[in-house]
Design a protein around this motif. Structure first.
Motif: not given
Length: 321
Positions: A109-123, A153-158, A162-169
């Motif tokens: 994400t740093d190379r692509l200069e893409m916004a990146h959000k990290v969330v965790g179970y503990e928090e 977490l994927l659903e709540s943070y998406a 403000g996600a219009d779509k959630l994409l997974t691999g």
């Protein structure tokens, strides 16, 4: 063997199609299939404009699948003013494993200069996956807990992003394994739940009809081809199995499918072709026969069919120990 298209040395032979491809034509082939899936699933809304772009949140774990998906989406839509790409990573709290994959995610994400959000179970939940595995209050496989927490977490943070779509691999092997497992278990209801009519793909919603639409643009690409693409593109993918992975049944299904594919090339594609049609019929049948009144979870407010959602039930069982 030589590449069928240019005569250069082939790096891949696809038995299901008979094609021998060099590195250049192989990478183009993967990208073409992903972009075709995006078109067929109508992922980009006709209403998206530079003035009102869509937000696509990518579930980025740092593994080969999500890294390849992120790279191809960036190459395709990174400069498209109608789309804003945001990466979302989940830290489960698995010592010596997730930190490395998150480092790969951050490098990309740093190379692509893409916004990146990290969330965790503990928090978010006050527990680490290592602790869940050690306590195991419900006597379940680790993946059963992790799947519920990660999906939440994927659903709540998406939604928060403000996600219009959630994409997974999820790749072709992942999808074919799930399809066959559901069929062999006779779980028609789960088949119906996996179908997402809005995108022509499969979502993993469990209890909620209030969700960000999901899509799986890699679902036509075999796992080995995803791994080869990551290698040829020199992507920072963390290719190591989770130390808590223990889905023995899925492992058996994986071996079965690999053997079938070896003896009968194209088996995975055939399974998914039939499964998608069956899932569509099952979803329509359940929609027409069940009202399925939904309500808010009394603990967290998420949409659920009961008083308390499954995530909150699992967290309560952890607290009781």
């Amino acid at each position: 063997m030589d590449c069928d298209r240019c005569g250069d040395d082939a790096v891949m032979h696809a038995a299901y199609s008979g094609a021998h491809l060099c590195a250049d034509h192989f990478t183009r082939s993967v990208e073409k299939r992903v972009r075709r899936r995006i078109r067929e699933d109508s992922l980009l809304s006709k209403d998206a404009t530079p003035e009102e772009p869509e937000t696509w949140v990518i579930g980025l774990s740092g593994g080969k699948d999500s890294v390849v998906l992120t790279e191809i989406l960036y190459e395709t839509f990174g400069k498209d003013p109608r789309v804003e790409l945001v990466a979302l990573s989940i830290h489960e709290g698995i010592e010596g494993y997730r930190d490395e994959s998150l480092a790969a995610s951050e490098e990309l994400t740093d190379r692509l200069e893409m916004a990146h959000k990290v969330v965790g179970y503990e928090e978010e939940f006050g527990v680490k996956m290592d602790e869940v595995v050690e306590e195991d209050p419900e006597n379940m496989a680790p993946c059963a807990y992790c799947g519920v927490f990660r999906r939440d977490l994927l659903e709540s943070y998406a939604e928060e992003l403000g996600a219009d779509k959630l994409l997974t691999g999820h790749n072709l092997d992942d999808e074919a394994q799930t399809a066959l497992m559901n069929f062999l278990e006779g779980d028609v209801r789960q088949v119906a739940k996996h179908f997402d009519a809005s995108l022509g793909g499969f979502d993993e919603r469990e209890e909620s009809d209030s969700f960000v639409p999901r899509a799986k643009p890699l679902r036509d690409v075999p796992e080995k081809e995803v791994a080869l693409y990551a290698h040829l593109a020199d992507l920072p993918a963390h290719i190591t199995e989770c130390p808590h992975a223990s889905e023995a049944y899925r492992g058996e299904i994986q071996e079965l499918l690999l053997k079938l594919e070896e003896n009968h090339p194209g088996t995975r594609h055939s399974i998914m072709s039939g499964y998608e049609e069956l899932a569509s019929l099952a979803a329509a049948a359940y929609d027409s026969s069940e009202g399925g009144e939904l309500k808010e979870c009394v603990e967290c407010g998420s949409t659920t069919s009961g008083e308390v959602c499954r995530k909150c039930r699992l967290l309560t069982s952890m607290e009781a120990i």
